[in-house]
Scaffold this motif. Structure first.
Motif, PDB file in Angstrom:
ATOM      1  N   THR A  66      85.007  40.264  -2.851  1.00 26.45           N
ATOM      2  CA  THR A  66      84.977  41.516  -2.217  1.00 26.45           C
ATOM      3  C   THR A  66      85.856  42.799  -2.928  1.00 26.45           C
ATOM      4  OG1 THR A  66      86.542  40.946  -0.753  1.00 26.45           O
ATOM      5  CG2 THR A  66      83.956  39.934  -0.572  1.00 26.45           C
ATOM      6  N   GLU A  67      87.149  42.510  -3.270  1.00 27.42           N
ATOM      7  CA  GLU A  67      87.291  43.571  -3.588  1.00 27.42           C
ATOM      8  C   GLU A  67      87.855  44.763  -4.407  1.00 27.42           C
ATOM      9  OE1 GLU A  67      91.357  44.715  -4.072  1.00 27.42           O
ATOM     10  OE2 GLU A  67      91.471  42.471  -3.157  1.00 27.42           O
ATOM     11  N   VAL A  68      86.533  44.628  -4.439  1.00 28.87           N
ATOM     12  CA  VAL A  68      85.984  46.413  -5.004  1.00 28.87           C
ATOM     13  C   VAL A  68      85.386  47.085  -3.876  1.00 28.87           C
ATOM     14  CG1 VAL A  68      83.427  45.466  -4.973  1.00 28.87           C
ATOM     15  CG2 VAL A  68      84.431  47.137  -6.665  1.00 28.87           C
ATOM     16  N   MET A  69      84.935  46.047  -2.628  1.00 31.57           N
ATOM     17  CA  MET A  69      84.937  47.062  -1.028  1.00 31.57           C
ATOM     18  C   MET A  69      86.431  47.535  -0.410  1.00 31.57           C
ATOM     19  SD  MET A  69      82.991  44.470   0.258  1.00 31.57           S
ATOM     20  CE  MET A  69      81.953  45.360   2.175  1.00 31.57           C
ATOM     21  N   PHE A  70      87.183  47.276  -1.006  1.00 38.40           N
ATOM     22  CA  PHE A  70      88.332  47.687  -0.690  1.00 38.40           C
ATOM     23  C   PHE A  70      88.663  48.968  -1.457  1.00 38.40           C
ATOM     24  CE2 PHE A  70      88.406  43.629   1.348  1.00 38.40           C
ATOM     25  CZ  PHE A  70      88.986  44.157   2.129  1.00 38.40           C
ATOM     26  N   ALA A  71      88.375  49.495  -2.579  1.00 37.83           N
ATOM     27  CA  ALA A  71      88.379  50.385  -3.074  1.00 37.83           C
ATOM     28  C   ALA A  71      88.669  51.927  -2.360  1.00 37.83           C
ATOM     29  CB  ALA A  71      87.458  50.635  -4.850  1.00 37.83           C
ATOM     30  N   ALA A  72      88.913  53.098  -2.909  1.00 35.55           N
ATOM     31  CA  ALA A  72      88.504  54.412  -2.437  1.00 35.55           C
ATOM     32  C   ALA A  72      86.727  54.858  -3.009  1.00 35.55           C
ATOM     33  CB  ALA A  72      89.269  55.535  -3.137  1.00 35.55           C
ATOM     34  N   GLY A  73      86.224  55.184  -1.850  1.00 37.66           N
ATOM     35  CA  GLY A  73      84.447  55.432  -1.949  1.00 37.66           C
ATOM     36  C   GLY A  73      84.863  56.632  -3.481  1.00 37.66           C
ATOM     37  N   GLY A  74      83.402  55.883  -3.756  1.00 33.46           N
ATOM     38  CA  GLY A  74      82.821  56.577  -5.043  1.00 33.46           C
ATOM     39  C   GLY A  74      82.552  55.399  -6.259  1.00 33.46           C
ATOM     40  N   VAL A  75      82.365  54.434  -5.806  1.00 28.67           N
ATOM     41  CA  VAL A  75      82.415  53.198  -7.043  1.00 28.67           C
ATOM     42  C   VAL A  75      80.998  52.103  -6.508  1.00 28.67           C
ATOM     43  CG1 VAL A  75      84.483  53.317  -7.810  1.00 28.67           C
ATOM     44  CG2 VAL A  75      83.973  51.511  -6.227  1.00 28.67           C
ATOM     45  N   ALA A  76      80.602  51.455  -6.774  1.00 30.17           N
ATOM     46  CA  ALA A  76      79.517  50.612  -6.538  1.00 30.17           C
ATOM     47  C   ALA A  76      80.286  48.757  -6.394  1.00 30.17           C
ATOM     48  CB  ALA A  76      78.358  50.558  -7.608  1.00 30.17           C
ATOM     49  N   TYR A  77      79.451  48.583  -5.649  1.00 27.55           N
ATOM     50  CA  TYR A  77      79.665  46.820  -5.342  1.00 27.55           C
ATOM     51  C   TYR A  77      78.236  46.783  -5.650  1.00 27.55           C
ATOM     52  CZ  TYR A  77      80.642  42.523  -2.489  1.00 27.55           C
ATOM     53  OH  TYR A  77      79.987  41.700  -1.759  1.00 27.55           O
ATOM     54  N   VAL A  78      78.761  45.402  -6.423  1.00 26.53           N
ATOM     55  CA  VAL A  78      77.180  44.653  -7.460  1.00 26.53           C
ATOM     56  C   VAL A  78      77.583  42.929  -6.915  1.00 26.53           C
ATOM     57  CG1 VAL A  78      75.639  44.493  -8.637  1.00 26.53           C
ATOM     58  CG2 VAL A  78      76.742  46.895  -8.702  1.00 26.53           C
ATOM     59  N   TYR A  79      76.839  42.499  -5.799  1.00 21.41           N
ATOM     60  CA  TYR A  79      76.799  40.941  -6.249  1.00 21.41           C
ATOM     61  C   TYR A  79      75.139  40.423  -6.207  1.00 21.41           C
ATOM     62  CZ  TYR A  79      75.070  42.191  -1.002  1.00 21.41           C
ATOM     63  OH  TYR A  79      74.330  42.043  -0.018  1.00 21.41           O
ATOM     64  N   LEU A  80      75.522  39.116  -6.504  1.00 22.17           N
ATOM     65  CA  LEU A  80      74.120  38.502  -6.981  1.00 22.17           C
ATOM     66  C   LEU A  80      73.808  37.796  -5.270  1.00 22.17           C
ATOM     67  CD1 LEU A  80      74.939  36.696  -9.701  1.00 22.17           C
ATOM     68  CD2 LEU A  80      73.005  37.974  -9.426  1.00 22.17           C
ATOM     69  N   ILE A  81      73.164  37.416  -5.055  1.00 22.25           N
ATOM     70  CA  ILE A  81      72.337  36.760  -3.876  1.00 22.25           C
ATOM     71  C   ILE A  81      71.490  35.775  -4.695  1.00 22.25           C
ATOM     72  CG2 ILE A  81      72.886  38.366  -2.290  1.00 22.25           C
ATOM     73  CD1 ILE A  81      69.415  39.003  -2.529  1.00 22.25           C
ATOM     74  N   TYR A  82      71.315  34.881  -3.886  1.00 21.52           N
ATOM     75  CA  TYR A  82      70.500  33.449  -4.278  1.00 21.52           C
ATOM     76  C   TYR A  82      70.672  33.041  -6.035  1.00 21.52           C
ATOM     77  CZ  TYR A  82      68.031  34.738  -0.978  1.00 21.52           C
ATOM     78  OH  TYR A  82      67.546  35.787   0.817  1.00 21.52           O
ATOM     79  N   GLY A  83      72.093  34.008  -6.148  1.00 22.04           N
ATOM     80  CA  GLY A  83      72.529  33.093  -7.729  1.00 22.04           C
ATOM     81  C   GLY A  83      71.855  33.610  -8.650  1.00 22.04           C
ATOM     82  N   MET A  84      70.801  34.765  -7.865  1.00 20.99           N
ATOM     83  CA  MET A  84      70.201  34.951  -9.432  1.00 20.99           C
ATOM     84  C   MET A  84      69.567  36.617  -9.407  1.00 20.99           C
ATOM     85  SD  MET A  84      66.800  33.333  -8.169  1.00 20.99           S
ATOM     86  CE  MET A  84      66.096  33.541  -9.684  1.00 20.99           C
ATOM     87  N   TYR A  85      69.691  37.704  -7.898  1.00 17.71           N
ATOM     88  CA  TYR A  85      69.593  38.945  -7.836  1.00 17.71           C
ATOM     89  C   TYR A  85      70.647  39.562  -7.573  1.00 17.71           C
ATOM     90  CZ  TYR A  85      64.070  36.342  -7.237  1.00 17.71           C
ATOM     91  OH  TYR A  85      63.587  35.632  -7.436  1.00 17.71           O
TER      92      TYR A  85
END
Length: 215
Positions: A66-85
């Motif tokens: 989650t650390e990237v969610m605490f950045a200033a606006g304007g960046v991508a937060y990309v995470y995995l769901i179900y370990g694959m998507y």
């Protein structure tokens, strides 16, 4: 070559609740070795702040993910769901205030864009809109993965960027509860999903959406 301009910095400085409807109609651009792929954002969800039980950063939870969610606006937060998507979010708002908007569905802007997305997506069944009418689907169709986590979305030469698109006040925007967050208690019922009504690429049509009005 497109006459394009980057999305307004002021939009990326807003809270997730403010930014989620305003991102509709904007252009998501992905640059690959095969060229640019350009899409219209047609569905979003707001995940706003430490009080949102649906958010990965609920309670100001700061982890490697989650650390990237605490950045200033304007960046991508990309995470995995179900370990694959992979799922793409736009981080918005002020530093140290975890605000993000999930991009749930996009629409290719041209046949060429759709052809490239189809090649990246591989086989799929059903209607054309099934190409990118969901957060995992659109990431596969645009070759977005965890390597782009934290990537700046506000650079004119960026491999993943946000450009200005349709005027938001000309779009039929509706709002309704978010999807698949039953764990969020009362926050599961808040109408924090937004989409362009009537657009075939929207992932799930709500039975009783409410028209959204810009404040």
């Amino acid at each position: 070559m497109h006459n394009s301009r980057l999305i307004s910095p002021s939009l990326l400085g807003r809270t997730a609740l403010e930014a989620a409807p305003l991102l509709l109609g904007q252009t998501l651009v992905r640059v690959t070795e095969d060229g640019e792929v350009r899409c219209r954002i047609v569905e979003t969800e707001s995940y706003g702040g430490a009080e949102d039980r649906g958010s990965h950063a609920f309670g100001n939870r700061r982890t490697a993910r989650t650390e990237v969610m605490f950045a200033a606006g304007g960046v991508a937060y990309v995470y995995l769901i179900y370990g694959m998507y992979s799922c793409l979010n736009v981080v918005v708002g002020d530093p140290d205030d975890p605000q993000a908007v999930l991009i749930r569905a996009v629409e290719p802007l041209s046949d060429k864009d759709a052809e490239l997305m189809l090649a990246y997506r591989g086989e799929f069944s059903g209607k054309k809109a099934n190409l990118c009418n969901g957060p995992g689907k659109l990431c596969r169709a645009l070759r977005i993965d965890r390597s782009l986590n934290g990537y700046p979305l506000n650079r004119g030469d960026g491999m993943l960027r946000l450009e200005a698109g349709d005027p938001v006040d000309e779009l039929p925007i509706v709002q309704c509860p978010r999807i698949n967050i039953d764990y969020a208690g009362e926050y599961a019922l808040k109408p924090w999903r937004y989409y362009i009504e009537g657009n075939p690429y929207v992932s799930v049509k709500d039975k009783q959406p409410t028209p959204w009005k810009q404040a």
